[in-house]
Design an enzyme around this catalytic site. Structure first.
Site, PDB file in Angstrom:
ATOM      1  CG  HIS A 146      -1.914   0.987   1.387  1.00 18.11           C
ATOM      2  ND1 HIS A 146      -1.650   2.301   1.649  1.00 18.11           N
ATOM      3  CD2 HIS A 146      -3.262   0.881   1.282  1.00 18.11           C
ATOM      4  CE1 HIS A 146      -2.804   2.973   1.714  1.00 18.11           C
ATOM      5  NE2 HIS A 146      -3.792   2.139   1.483  1.00 18.11           N
ATOM      6  CE  LYS A 201      -7.167   0.093   6.040  1.00 18.80           C
ATOM      7  NZ  LYS A 201      -7.940   0.597   4.910  1.00 18.80           N
ATOM      8  CB  CYS A 242      -3.676   3.284  -1.591  1.00 23.98           C
ATOM      9  SG  CYS A 242      -4.852   4.612  -1.345  1.00 23.98           S
TER      10      CYS A 242
END
Lengths: 159, 442
Positions: free
Chosen positions: B156, B259, B398
């Site tokens: 990421h 998350k 991303c």
């Protein structure tokens, strides 16, 4: 028609499959003409377009060519725009650009102005896109490239 | 208070040793998430398959945050009044909950605004040490031209760009472990990439694109052989599988609250105690100091050394609650649930024109499945799914280099959480099967 079908009008799907002006054309050396190129990227989705414009000494668009990759909305919009602006003078291009931005801000309502919608022609097919805030930038990518390439050509300063 | 009668921790919710969450258990879990009850796009039920971007929150997390503001709100670690005591206790109890959840000691968890900020703390600590800050104690964080920082091609941007920047600031060289065609790390050249010059090895535990679980033990062993420090991006693993940071033996780890069923605006940096103690601070100001004069300052021990300014106390308390919620649900069962959903998601390879970017088997992977549809751009795929009430992520997630590795600019991604059902994945597959026809793709 569902809102999805309003967004993906047949004219948009057709332009996405059979784009107008795709394939960059060398415009560097026509006497008296001004040429400009712009590369625009939508960083959130990676859609991109490289667009070249060729402007006559009299200040009208002699040709637009481009390469790009991205969603059907972004690619169809460049294609429709290319058809619309070829042959137009720069004042008309600026007016169309303004009208298209107004259309994209209309939240699906359109411009409520017959003369303006006539001027936009096939580009009014993008009215449905304006109901989806996340997709408006897709439809505007090509217009941003056109505006920037005109600025880079120097044609805006002399017109 | 929640509207459900079954709470996490109830014996009825404990998964069987080998099974996933039962239908009854899943129904009870779903009832904890108020947002899942809403409808979208003309009254259709929401099918939320974007939990890898951010998860939904159970009522108990929302209630905990509200309760903090209604009953305990005060500045922490200062003030002699009762509210300050209670706020501080809630804040530190949350730290303990998060620490226990990931197999860390309390003093090893630093609150950060998110995982991105957490990784940047480590990167800037290297930078500051290289400038001489932290003195001899911070010597192992110093970088010199020719030193190497190793990441992977699957990262990421949050675990790539901070290291690029660190390399640019220090003259160190950035190298990376490549990704194979199957979406897993290609370790065939590991010994050539991780060498005596390597000072940092930063890698994601689970890819947010391919869902592949990295071979942590192999990578940590490679780093240890050459004395490099390891930094684990655990954003995708902590919410969906058991994670024991001490057992994994990494030096640093970062994960976000939002998350893992917690609030936005909070995340955690894990660091081995001795390393946090040796590390110079990055963000400086109030609350992270010992003695301040007009000329100079001495710094508080960790974790406070890395918590400058007023902290996100309510969010931290919410994240602590989320950790407890997951802990009580049982991460072994959550992981089995993930495997079951991954298997259901991977059935999309049977749809003509659909190609999955990442492992096609369920071994060592989570229910994060990215895919392309031939002839249809990911945005257009996402729009058609959205029209059926199905929320997926579209774009590069991303991770532009990983997409470039597979020759695509964008993918669509379905991802699951504890509340995701097989029925939702089936609805997703059925909607996906109609996408190419809608666009007249042949």
């Amino acid at each position: 028609m569902s809102t999805l079908e309003q967004m993906y009008q047949q004219v948009i799907l057709d332009h996405a499959k059979h784009p107008v002006g795709r394939g960059l054309v060398d415009v560097a050396s026509v006497a008296g003409h001004l040429a400009g190129e712009s590369h625009q990227v939508n960083p959130t989705c990676g859609d991109e377009v490289t667009l070249r414009v060729d402007v006559t000494p009299e200040g009208s668009v002699a040709g637009v060519s481009w390469e790009g990759q991205g969603c059907s909305i972004s690619q169809a919009s460049v294609s429709v725009m290319t058809s619309l602006v070829e042959g137009a003078d720069l004042a008309e291009v600026a007016r169309l650009d303004g009208l298209f931005h107004d259309l994209m801000s209309s939240r699906g309502k359109g411009l409520d102005d017959d003369a303006a919608e006539d001027a936009l022609g096939d580009a009014t097919a993008f009215t449905g896109v304006s109901q989806y805030p996340a997709r408006i930038k897709c439809a505007l990518l090509g217009w941003a490239a056109l505006k920037d390439s005109l600025a880079r050509s120097g044609a805006l300063a002399t017109s | 208070m929640t509207t459900t009668t079954v709470r996490p921790g109830d014996p009825a919710l404990q998964p069987a040793e080998t099974g996933s969450l039962s239908t009854t258990e899943l129904a009870a879990v779903r009832a904890d998430f108020p947002l899942l009850e809403r409808t979208v796009r003309g009254g259709q039920p929401l099918v939320y398959l974007d939990s890898a971007a951010t998860s939904q929150k159970p009522q108990v997390v929302l209630d905990t945050e509200v309760d903090f503001y209604e009953q305990r709100n005060a500045a922490v670690h200062r003030g002699a009044h009762q509210l300050a005591e209670e706020a501080t206790e809630a804040f530190e109890q949350a730290r303990a909950s998060v620490a226990a959840f990931v197999g860390a000691d309390e003093g090893e968890i630093v609150w950060q605004p998110g995982a991105t900020a957490a990784i940047n703390v480590v990167a800037y600590a290297f930078s500051n040490a290289t400038l001489g800050r932290g003195g001899e104690a911070a010597a192992r964080f110093r970088l010199a031209p020719g030193d190497e920082i190793v990441v992977t091609e699957a990262e990421h941007h949050a675990n790539l760009v901070p290291w690029q920047e660190l390399a640019a600031r220090t003259g160190a060289v950035l190298r990376w472990i490549p990704v194979g065609d199957d979406g897993r790390l290609d370790l065939t050249t590991l010994d050539e990439v991780v060498t005596e010059r390597t000072k940092v090895l930063a890698f994601g535990h689970v890819s947010n694109v391919t869902g592949a679980i990295a071979p942590v033990a192999t990578l940590v062993a490679a780093a240890k052989r050459v004395g490099a420090l390891t930094v684990l991006d655990a954003c995708q693993s902590v919410p969906n599988m058991p994670v024991d940071l001490h057992a994994l033996d990494v030096d640093f780890a970062a994960f976000s609250g939002h998350k893992m069923l917690g609030p936005t605006g909070v995340g955690a940096l894990y660091g081995r105690r001795e390393l946090l103690e040796a590390m110079p601070p990055t963000v400086t100001g109030g609350s992270m100091v010992e003695v301040v004069t007009m000329e100079t300052t001495t710094y508080a021990p960790p974790p406070q050394r890395f918590e400058a300014g007023t902290q996100m106390v309510a969010q931290a308390v919410g994240m602590g609650c989320a950790a407890q919620y997951l802990d009580e649900l049982g991460m072994a069962g959550v992981a089995r649930h993930e495997t079951e959903l991954a298997a259901e998601m991977l059935k999309i390879v049977d749809i003509p024109g659909v190609r999955v970017i990442g492992p096609l088997d369920t071994a060592d992977r989570l229910a994060v499945v990215s895919f392309v549809v031939d002839g249809v751009h990911a945005h257009d795929v996402g729009q058609v799914l959205d029209d059926k009430g199905i929320a997926v992520r579209v774009g590069h997630h991303c991770a532009q280099p990983l997409h470039r590795r597979f020759g695509v600019a964008a993918t669509a991604r379905a991802s699951a959480s504890v509340y995701t059902t097989v029925e939702e994945v089936v609805a997703f597959r059925e909607a996906l099967a109609g996408v190419r026809a809608f666009f007249g793709a042949e």
